[in-house]
Write an enzyme that holds these catalytic residues in place. Structure first.
Site, PDB file in Angstrom:
ATOM      1  N   ASN A  39      -8.040 -12.741   4.424  1.00 19.01           N
ATOM      2  CA  ASN A  39      -8.610 -12.190   3.641  1.00 19.01           C
ATOM      3  C   ASN A  39     -10.028 -12.264   3.785  1.00 19.01           C
ATOM      4  O   ASN A  39     -10.307 -13.058   4.200  1.00 19.01           O
ATOM      5  CB  ASN A  39      -7.706 -12.506   2.616  1.00 19.01           C
ATOM      6  CG  ASN A  39      -8.115 -11.756   1.058  1.00 19.01           C
ATOM      7  OD1 ASN A  39      -7.305 -10.901   1.281  1.00 19.01           O
ATOM      8  ND2 ASN A  39      -7.990 -11.269   0.047  1.00 19.01           N
ATOM      9  N   ASN A  55       0.732  -1.380   0.014  1.00 22.57           N
ATOM     10  CA  ASN A  55       0.376   0.014   0.111  1.00 22.57           C
ATOM     11  C   ASN A  55       0.831   1.007  -0.038  1.00 22.57           C
ATOM     12  O   ASN A  55       1.478   1.163   0.445  1.00 22.57           O
ATOM     13  CB  ASN A  55      -0.558  -0.164   0.869  1.00 22.57           C
ATOM     14  CG  ASN A  55      -2.203  -0.885   1.012  1.00 22.57           C
ATOM     15  OD1 ASN A  55      -2.280  -1.902   0.124  1.00 22.57           O
ATOM     16  ND2 ASN A  55      -2.469  -1.954   2.298  1.00 22.57           N
ATOM     17  N   THR A  70      -4.460  -8.973   0.165  1.00 20.24           N
ATOM     18  CA  THR A  70      -4.144  -8.481  -1.254  1.00 20.24           C
ATOM     19  C   THR A  70      -5.054 -10.045  -1.661  1.00 20.24           C
ATOM     20  O   THR A  70      -4.713 -10.983  -1.480  1.00 20.24           O
ATOM     21  CB  THR A  70      -2.512  -9.207  -0.741  1.00 20.24           C
ATOM     22  OG1 THR A  70      -1.749  -8.582  -2.613  1.00 20.24           O
ATOM     23  CG2 THR A  70      -2.275 -10.289  -0.149  1.00 20.24           C
ATOM     24  N   HIS A  94       5.787  -0.572  -2.090  1.00 20.35           N
ATOM     25  CA  HIS A  94       5.272  -0.362  -4.142  1.00 20.35           C
ATOM     26  C   HIS A  94       5.416   1.701  -3.472  1.00 20.35           C
ATOM     27  O   HIS A  94       5.241   2.307  -4.669  1.00 20.35           O
ATOM     28  CB  HIS A  94       4.192  -0.481  -4.074  1.00 20.35           C
ATOM     29  CG  HIS A  94       4.227  -1.705  -4.631  1.00 20.35           C
ATOM     30  ND1 HIS A  94       2.999  -2.552  -4.773  1.00 20.35           N
ATOM     31  CD2 HIS A  94       4.709  -3.088  -5.453  1.00 20.35           C
ATOM     32  CE1 HIS A  94       3.208  -3.905  -5.007  1.00 20.35           C
ATOM     33  NE2 HIS A  94       4.757  -3.880  -5.363  1.00 20.35           N
ATOM     34  N   GLU A 121     -11.603 -12.694   1.225  1.00 20.23           N
ATOM     35  CA  GLU A 121     -11.627 -14.096   0.346  1.00 20.23           C
ATOM     36  C   GLU A 121     -10.526 -14.852  -0.079  1.00 20.23           C
ATOM     37  O   GLU A 121      -9.330 -14.622   0.009  1.00 20.23           O
ATOM     38  CB  GLU A 121     -12.847 -13.400  -0.771  1.00 20.23           C
ATOM     39  CG  GLU A 121     -12.242 -12.632  -1.725  1.00 20.23           C
ATOM     40  CD  GLU A 121     -12.966 -12.162  -2.343  1.00 20.23           C
ATOM     41  OE1 GLU A 121     -14.522 -12.285  -2.176  1.00 20.23           O
ATOM     42  OE2 GLU A 121     -13.127 -12.062  -3.777  1.00 20.23           O
TER      43      GLU A 121
HETATM   44  N1  APR Z   1     -10.604  -7.002   4.603  1.00 20.13           N
HETATM   45  C1  APR Z   1      -9.402  -7.877   4.520  1.00 20.13           C
HETATM   46  N2  APR Z   1      -9.621  -8.076   2.835  1.00 20.13           N
HETATM   47  C2  APR Z   1     -10.285  -7.446   1.799  1.00 20.13           C
HETATM   48  C3  APR Z   1     -11.149  -6.443   2.225  1.00 20.13           C
HETATM   49  C4  APR Z   1     -11.733  -5.924   3.682  1.00 20.13           C
HETATM   50  N3  APR Z   1     -12.769  -5.394   4.255  1.00 20.13           N
HETATM   51  N4  APR Z   1     -11.793  -5.668   0.973  1.00 20.13           N
HETATM   52  C5  APR Z   1     -11.933  -6.429  -0.078  1.00 20.13           C
HETATM   53  N5  APR Z   1     -10.523  -7.478   0.487  1.00 20.13           N
HETATM   54  C6  APR Z   1      -9.946  -7.502   0.224  1.00 20.13           C
HETATM   55  C7  APR Z   1     -10.090  -8.000  -1.765  1.00 20.13           C
HETATM   56  O1  APR Z   1     -10.979  -9.746  -1.380  1.00 20.13           O
HETATM   57  C8  APR Z   1      -8.887  -8.311  -2.345  1.00 20.13           C
HETATM   58  O2  APR Z   1      -8.033 -10.223  -2.342  1.00 20.13           O
HETATM   59  O3  APR Z   1      -7.600  -7.474  -0.346  1.00 20.13           O
HETATM   60  C9  APR Z   1      -7.889  -7.628  -1.319  1.00 20.13           C
HETATM   61  C10 APR Z   1      -7.403  -6.107  -3.047  1.00 20.13           C
HETATM   62  O4  APR Z   1      -6.878  -6.767  -3.642  1.00 20.13           O
HETATM   63  P1  APR Z   1      -6.215  -6.248  -5.047  1.00 20.13           P
HETATM   64  O5  APR Z   1      -7.182  -5.219  -4.642  1.00 20.13           O
HETATM   65  O6  APR Z   1      -5.841  -6.735  -5.777  1.00 20.13           O
HETATM   66  O7  APR Z   1      -5.344  -5.255  -4.297  1.00 20.13           O
HETATM   67  P2  APR Z   1      -3.930  -5.552  -4.110  1.00 20.13           P
HETATM   68  O8  APR Z   1      -3.761  -7.060  -3.641  1.00 20.13           O
HETATM   69  O9  APR Z   1      -3.377  -4.311  -2.651  1.00 20.13           O
HETATM   70  O10 APR Z   1      -3.016  -5.290  -5.258  1.00 20.13           O
HETATM   71  C11 APR Z   1      -1.456  -5.367  -5.290  1.00 20.13           C
HETATM   72  O11 APR Z   1      -1.027  -4.290  -7.807  1.00 20.13           O
HETATM   73  O12 APR Z   1      -2.256  -2.611  -8.898  1.00 20.13           O
HETATM   74  C12 APR Z   1      -1.566  -2.751  -7.912  1.00 20.13           C
HETATM   75  O13 APR Z   1       0.278  -1.310  -7.136  1.00 20.13           O
HETATM   76  C13 APR Z   1      -0.428  -2.363  -6.777  1.00 20.13           C
HETATM   77  O14 APR Z   1       0.327  -2.444  -5.051  1.00 20.13           O
HETATM   78  C14 APR Z   1      -1.260  -3.020  -5.225  1.00 20.13           C
HETATM   79  C15 APR Z   1      -0.718  -4.296  -5.987  1.00 20.13           C
END
Ligand code: APR
Length: 243
Positions: free
Chosen positions: A207, A96, A181, A113, A209
């Site tokens: 997570n 993040n 993530t 990042h 899911e």
């Molecule tokens: N609590 C826990 N998990 C959650 C919640 C919540 N309230 N809401 C959403 N999630 C989960 C989703 O199910 C998903 O698996 O958080 C995850 C978010 O995934 P992404 O949107 O892909 O974000 P992230 O994994 O951080 O992306 C990684 O991708 O675009 C690049 O640089 C950007 O750092 C980012 C990287």
């Protein structure tokens, strides 16, 4: 360090841990990449092609962090408590670019990042704290040259930050925890496998899911981070056992 005394913890966080603080994730149905194409705002080519467009994308997200009602949530606070109370090292590696871990009190933290509240000069390479809007007209406070300031964000196609330090921690930890993530973006998505294969660490996914990498984890707990993370940290501190 002998194996039985190794109780180092590495925690990887993603956008999901900040969702309940009011910040969008990237790949959920209402996520950032559903509203804007990453090829237009999150690559070096996009910045070369349309610097002001890319600046506006990051200015709007920096403004939300600065002016919006965005605060660390119970999951961020639980990780700061873990770092303060666990009888061993706790390293947070976050994908993040928000500053919610710091504001919750976490200190041993790597932003792999980059960070919204920093800028980098393309001319001299310096990284500066930067909390207001940014444009091509800005002058570097270090070298004094204009036109080189860019968000201190790792774009697609660029190398994430502090990778040597991250891999060193993964290779010596007893517990690897992945929080919020989707497991879509490497190298972060490969950390669980690296921890398992290099040090036989216990691996846990927390997570909303199951992520793309869900089957690689030895343990998992699903639900909103503000419920699942504090409960997991409480149990960890009560038992003192990583698995
Ligand atoms: N609590 C826990 N998990 C959650 C919640 C919540 N309230 N809401 C959403 N999630 C989960 C989703 O199910 C998903 O698996 O958080 C995850 C978010 O995934 P992404 O949107 O892909 O974000 P992230 O994994 O951080 O992306 C990684 O991708 O675009 C690049 O640089 C950007 O750092 C980012 C990287």
């Amino acid at each position: 360090m002998s194996a039985e005394t190794n109780n180092a913890i590495v925690v990887l966080t993603g956008a999901g841990i900040s969702k309940e603080s009011g910040l969008d994730t990237f790949r959920d149905a209402d996520g950032i990449w559903a509203k804007v194409r990453l090829e237009e705002v999150a690559t070096p080519e996009a910045f070369a092609r349309d610097p002001e467009g890319v600046h506006e994308f990051y200015n709007s997200r920096r403004r939300k962090l600065r002016e919006g009602d965005v605060r660390p949530n119970a999951a961020h606070a639980a990780l700061a408590r873990l770092e303060a109370e666990w009888p061993g090292s706790v390293l947070i590696v976050t994908q993040n670019v928000d500053n919610l871990h710091e504001r919750a009190g976490s200190k041993n933290l790597i932003h792999m990042h980059g960070e919204h509240v920093k800028a980098r000069c393309a001319h001299c390479g310096v990284t500066l704290v930067w909390e207001c809007d940014m444009s091509r007209d800005d002058v570097c406070a270090d070298c004094g040259r204009p036109g080189g300031m860019r968000p201190h964000i790792v774009w697609f196609g660029e190398m994430p930050l502090q990778m040597e330090r991250i891999f060193a921690a993964l290779e010596t930890c007893a517990l690897f925890v992945s929080i919020g993530t989707s497991g879509n973006v490497y190298p972060a998505a490969g950390f669980v496998q690296h921890a398992r294969l290099s040090t036989n660490a216990h691996t846990v996914e927390l997570n909303l899911e199951p992520s793309e990498s869900a089957t690689l984890f030895a343990e998992s707990h699903y639900g909103p981070a503000t419920e699942v993370v504090p409960g997991y940290v409480e149990r960890l501190l009560e038992t003192g056992q990583v698995n």
